[in-house]
Design a protein around this motif. Structure first.
Motif, PDB file in Angstrom:
ATOM      1  N   ARG A   1       0.601  -1.144   0.149  1.00  0.00           N
ATOM      2  CA  ARG A   1      -0.058  -0.161  -0.024  1.00  0.00           C
ATOM      3  C   ARG A   1       0.898   1.237  -0.072  1.00  0.00           C
ATOM      4  O   ARG A   1       0.776   2.200  -0.537  1.00  0.00           O
ATOM      5  CB  ARG A   1      -0.917   0.054   1.249  1.00  0.00           C
ATOM      6  CG  ARG A   1      -2.169  -0.971   1.390  1.00  0.00           C
ATOM      7  CD  ARG A   1      -1.819  -2.260   0.583  1.00  0.00           C
ATOM      8  NE  ARG A   1      -2.887  -3.087   0.885  1.00  0.00           N
ATOM      9  CZ  ARG A   1      -3.478  -4.169   0.289  1.00  0.00           C
ATOM     10  NH1 ARG A   1      -2.675  -4.440  -0.824  1.00  0.00           N
ATOM     11  NH2 ARG A   1      -4.499  -5.109   0.499  1.00  0.00           N
ATOM     12  N   LYS A   2       1.890   1.339   0.704  1.00  0.00           N
ATOM     13  CA  LYS A   2       2.829   2.383   0.883  1.00  0.00           C
ATOM     14  C   LYS A   2       3.458   2.532  -0.693  1.00  0.00           C
ATOM     15  O   LYS A   2       3.644   3.900  -0.979  1.00  0.00           O
ATOM     16  CB  LYS A   2       3.745   2.165   2.042  1.00  0.00           C
ATOM     17  CG  LYS A   2       5.095   3.199   2.002  1.00  0.00           C
ATOM     18  CD  LYS A   2       6.000   2.698   3.341  1.00  0.00           C
ATOM     19  CE  LYS A   2       6.866   3.841   3.160  1.00  0.00           C
ATOM     20  NZ  LYS A   2       8.180   3.453   4.411  1.00  0.00           N
ATOM     21  N   GLY A   3       4.022   1.494  -1.334  1.00  0.00           N
ATOM     22  CA  GLY A   3       4.589   1.653  -2.303  1.00  0.00           C
ATOM     23  C   GLY A   3       3.789   2.244  -3.443  1.00  0.00           C
ATOM     24  O   GLY A   3       4.196   3.069  -4.469  1.00  0.00           O
ATOM     25  N   ALA A   4       2.555   1.635  -3.673  1.00  0.00           N
ATOM     26  CA  ALA A   4       1.465   2.247  -4.430  1.00  0.00           C
ATOM     27  C   ALA A   4       1.223   3.971  -4.337  1.00  0.00           C
ATOM     28  O   ALA A   4       1.054   4.665  -5.347  1.00  0.00           O
ATOM     29  CB  ALA A   4       0.112   1.561  -4.221  1.00  0.00           C
ATOM     30  N   SER A   5       1.130   4.028  -2.950  1.00  0.00           N
ATOM     31  CA  SER A   5       1.135   5.768  -2.647  1.00  0.00           C
ATOM     32  C   SER A   5       2.138   6.392  -3.212  1.00  0.00           C
ATOM     33  O   SER A   5       1.919   7.621  -3.759  1.00  0.00           O
ATOM     34  CB  SER A   5       0.746   5.500  -1.043  1.00  0.00           C
ATOM     35  OG  SER A   5      -0.241   5.217  -0.501  1.00  0.00           O
ATOM     36  N   ARG A   6       3.364   5.981  -3.116  1.00  0.00           N
ATOM     37  CA  ARG A   6       4.639   6.674  -3.529  1.00  0.00           C
ATOM     38  C   ARG A   6       4.492   6.908  -5.091  1.00  0.00           C
ATOM     39  O   ARG A   6       4.678   7.640  -5.687  1.00  0.00           O
ATOM     40  CB  ARG A   6       5.850   5.835  -3.055  1.00  0.00           C
ATOM     41  CG  ARG A   6       6.141   6.123  -1.625  1.00  0.00           C
ATOM     42  CD  ARG A   6       7.019   4.786  -1.177  1.00  0.00           C
ATOM     43  NE  ARG A   6       8.328   4.836  -2.208  1.00  0.00           N
ATOM     44  CZ  ARG A   6       9.540   5.614  -1.673  1.00  0.00           C
ATOM     45  NH1 ARG A   6       9.666   6.393  -0.491  1.00  0.00           N
ATOM     46  NH2 ARG A   6      10.691   5.455  -2.376  1.00  0.00           N
TER      47      ARG A   6
ATOM     48  N   ILE B   1       8.597  12.218   2.382  1.00  0.00           N
ATOM     49  CA  ILE B   1       8.404  11.929   3.717  1.00  0.00           C
ATOM     50  C   ILE B   1       8.038  10.505   3.799  1.00  0.00           C
ATOM     51  O   ILE B   1       7.597  10.158   5.056  1.00  0.00           O
ATOM     52  CB  ILE B   1       7.244  12.874   4.422  1.00  0.00           C
ATOM     53  CG1 ILE B   1       5.887  12.711   3.679  1.00  0.00           C
ATOM     54  CG2 ILE B   1       7.859  14.399   4.306  1.00  0.00           C
ATOM     55  CD1 ILE B   1       4.965  13.742   4.448  1.00  0.00           C
ATOM     56  N   SER B   2       7.623   9.810   2.640  1.00  0.00           N
ATOM     57  CA  SER B   2       7.127   8.452   2.905  1.00  0.00           C
ATOM     58  C   SER B   2       8.111   7.484   3.693  1.00  0.00           C
ATOM     59  O   SER B   2       7.695   6.509   4.017  1.00  0.00           O
ATOM     60  CB  SER B   2       6.944   8.099   1.385  1.00  0.00           C
ATOM     61  OG  SER B   2       8.015   7.914   0.358  1.00  0.00           O
ATOM     62  N   PRO B   3       9.432   7.506   3.509  1.00  0.00           N
ATOM     63  CA  PRO B   3      10.218   6.784   4.568  1.00  0.00           C
ATOM     64  C   PRO B   3       9.983   6.701   5.788  1.00  0.00           C
ATOM     65  O   PRO B   3      10.280   5.963   6.747  1.00  0.00           O
ATOM     66  CB  PRO B   3      11.632   7.333   4.206  1.00  0.00           C
ATOM     67  CG  PRO B   3      11.609   8.041   2.950  1.00  0.00           C
ATOM     68  CD  PRO B   3      10.284   8.628   2.911  1.00  0.00           C
ATOM     69  N   PHE B   4       9.382   7.572   6.273  1.00  0.00           N
ATOM     70  CA  PHE B   4       8.734   7.752   7.745  1.00  0.00           C
ATOM     71  C   PHE B   4       7.290   7.033   8.131  1.00  0.00           C
ATOM     72  O   PHE B   4       6.918   7.240   9.259  1.00  0.00           O
ATOM     73  CB  PHE B   4       8.805   9.255   8.296  1.00  0.00           C
ATOM     74  CG  PHE B   4      10.080  10.041   7.926  1.00  0.00           C
ATOM     75  CD1 PHE B   4      11.237   9.716   8.753  1.00  0.00           C
ATOM     76  CD2 PHE B   4      10.309  10.920   7.012  1.00  0.00           C
ATOM     77  CE1 PHE B   4      12.433  10.569   8.859  1.00  0.00           C
ATOM     78  CE2 PHE B   4      11.559  11.653   7.049  1.00  0.00           C
ATOM     79  CZ  PHE B   4      12.553  11.304   7.755  1.00  0.00           C
ATOM     80  N   VAL B   5       7.041   6.566   6.980  1.00  0.00           N
ATOM     81  CA  VAL B   5       5.486   6.162   6.936  1.00  0.00           C
ATOM     82  C   VAL B   5       5.451   4.435   7.101  1.00  0.00           C
ATOM     83  O   VAL B   5       6.283   3.904   6.293  1.00  0.00           O
ATOM     84  CB  VAL B   5       4.603   6.561   5.825  1.00  0.00           C
ATOM     85  CG1 VAL B   5       3.195   5.965   5.951  1.00  0.00           C
ATOM     86  CG2 VAL B   5       4.640   8.170   5.864  1.00  0.00           C
TER      87      VAL B   5
END
Length: 466
Positions: free
Chosen positions: A94-99, A200-204
């Protein structure tokens, strides 16, 4: 302990929620971005003294038909983004798709903002649509998988709230930036927001449910502890929680799911279509998404200025902004009512209001009743925001097991985008055809919307038990 024990997020959890909702904000932002910019973008309002500004033309000449094509590229991209969302979400998380959604939005907005001809406009609009299609699939799922069970329904409505905020922001920005020299800033601002989201995605944290299915138990526990403040030992897909999330599965199907592990491979779209046990959940989401778009909401958002310009030539843009503000405030009641009143009841109330509003809009436009048509369009948006807007997104992760939710989301939202594309492309030509050149008959198309919405809602009500 299970997820039932977590009542709310930690502060970090709310920040993650806000980060996830950025993709829905961008969806709404670009749904409405061209509404206020249409006149200045297409040279209907031009600055003859400054044809170029920073090396770029201050407008790009195009006909209504060409502008409709540019507008509809957003929905065409959205279709392909949603269609591929299940593959992206299950491969990259999910995080990768958001990125990825953030990268596509940043690139598409920048290309659109730097365009000097129709071709780059189409490319930029398509890329932004691709990002929106991916984002609108993953946002409800991501939120559902990181949310404490007690507030899942309430949190699900935030998807629609973020969309509405995005729409409202661009409508408001149009008053200050819809000028030959400044309209490109609307696109650059969107690009900047997505660039910030990416960095800022690395912090999610990733979704605990996704981590569980990948067998990353230690990472799952860490994510849960950061999101909820407690270390839960039971996975998100425990039987107690599944009982409350599978209202459309038969008892036999539910038992099968309970006995299965949470690490089953995700279903592909062909497997979903071939599955008889998931046929009803799939059709339910299709019916819900079709009803949402066939209500005509995006026709109103895309062309609200044009719809009201003949009746309110001086106030049409202000009425459009008022409509958006009403949409924003009416998205709040479902947040508090969804668990008390129920999903199905909210949809039924919403549709009843939308049908009456359509009839009133049509009658008002056909009879030159300016006040009636303006009020009716506003009440239509109020009715939509109350149920048709948020509920289809909320029920996506509730009607099927986790292994099938990505595929069901992709199919349902692909059809949502398909309906959106067709409506955006044919609305103005169809309105003119039904009016037969008579401005006092342009309300007929709203009678057509009312009939289509009634049929699709009856279909949905037969499928969804609520």
């Amino acid at each position: 302990m299970t997820s039932e024990d977590a009542h709310t997020f930690t502060k970090y959890g709310w920040l993650v929620c806000l980060w996830v909702l950025t993709v829905s904000f961008q969806y709404g932002y670009h749904t409405s971005a061209l509404n206020q910019l249409q006149a200045v973008l297409t040279c209907k309002i031009a600055d003859a003294t400054t044809p170029m500004y920073y090396g770029l033309p201050t407008c790009i000449p195009m006909s209504d038909a060409t502008f409709s094509v540019v507008t509809s590229m957003y929905t065409l991209g959205g279709f392909f983004g949603s269609l591929s969302a299940n593959i992206v979400m299950d491969r990259y998380g999910r995080k990768g798709a958001s990125r990825l959604s953030a990268v596509l939005t940043a690139a598409g907005s920048a290309i659109f903002g730097l365009s000097s001809s129709v071709g780059p406009l189409i490319l930029g609009r398509f890329l932004v649509g691709l990002a929106a299609g991916l984002g609108i699939c993953l946002c409800p799922i991501y939120l559902s998988e990181i949310a404490p069970a007690k507030i899942k329904g309430n949190l699900g409505v935030l998807t629609q709230l973020a969309i509405v905020i995005g729409i409202m922001v661009t409508q408001g920005m149009g008053f200050g930036l819809a000028t030959p020299r400044q309209w490109r800033l609307v696109l650059f601002i969107s690009s900047g927001i997505s660039i910030f989201q990416y960095f800022i995605s690395p912090f999610v944290v990733e979704s605990p449910s996704y981590l569980n299915r990948k067998g990353l138990v230690d990472q799952e526990k860490l994510a849960i502890r950061r999101l909820w403040g407690k270390d839960h030992d039971v996975s998100r897909t425990d039987p107690e929680e599944r009982d409350s999330e599978e209202p459309l599965l038969s008892d036999g199907d539910s038992t099968t799911e309970h006995l299965s592990t949470g690490r089953q491979p995700a279903m592909t779209i062909p497997q979903l279509v071939a599955s008889t046990e998931l046929r009803r959940p799939l059709l339910t989401i299709i019916a819900a998404m079709t009803s949402q778009q066939i209500s005509g909401i995006n026709a109103v958002l895309y062309y609200s200025n044009d719809i009201l310009s003949k009746s309110l030539p001086e106030l049409a843009s202000y009425v459009s902004l008022a409509i958006t503000i009403v949409n924003f405030f009416m998205t709040f009641p479902p947040i508090f009512l969804i668990e008390r009143v129920g999903r199905k009841q909210l949809i039924q109330i919403s549709v009843a209001g939308a049908l009456l509003s359509h009839l009133a809009v049509g009658y008002g436009l056909n009879n030159g009743l300016v006040t009636l048509s303006s009020i009716a369009i506003t009440t239509f948006v109020m009715s939509f925001a109350f149920g048709l807007g948020p509920i289809p997104f909320v029920i996506i992760p509730e009607v099927a097991p986790p292994r099938a939710v990505s595929a069901i989301s992709s199919v349902g939202l692909s059809l949502n985008w398909s309906s959106n594309f067709v409506i955006g492309l044919v609305f103005l030509p169809l309105r003119n055809f039904l009016a037969n050149g008579d401005p006092m008959k342009e309300g007929r198309i709203f009678y057509l919307f009312a009939a289509a919405l009634l049929c699709s809602t009856l279909w949905f009500s037969k499928l969804y038990r609520g």
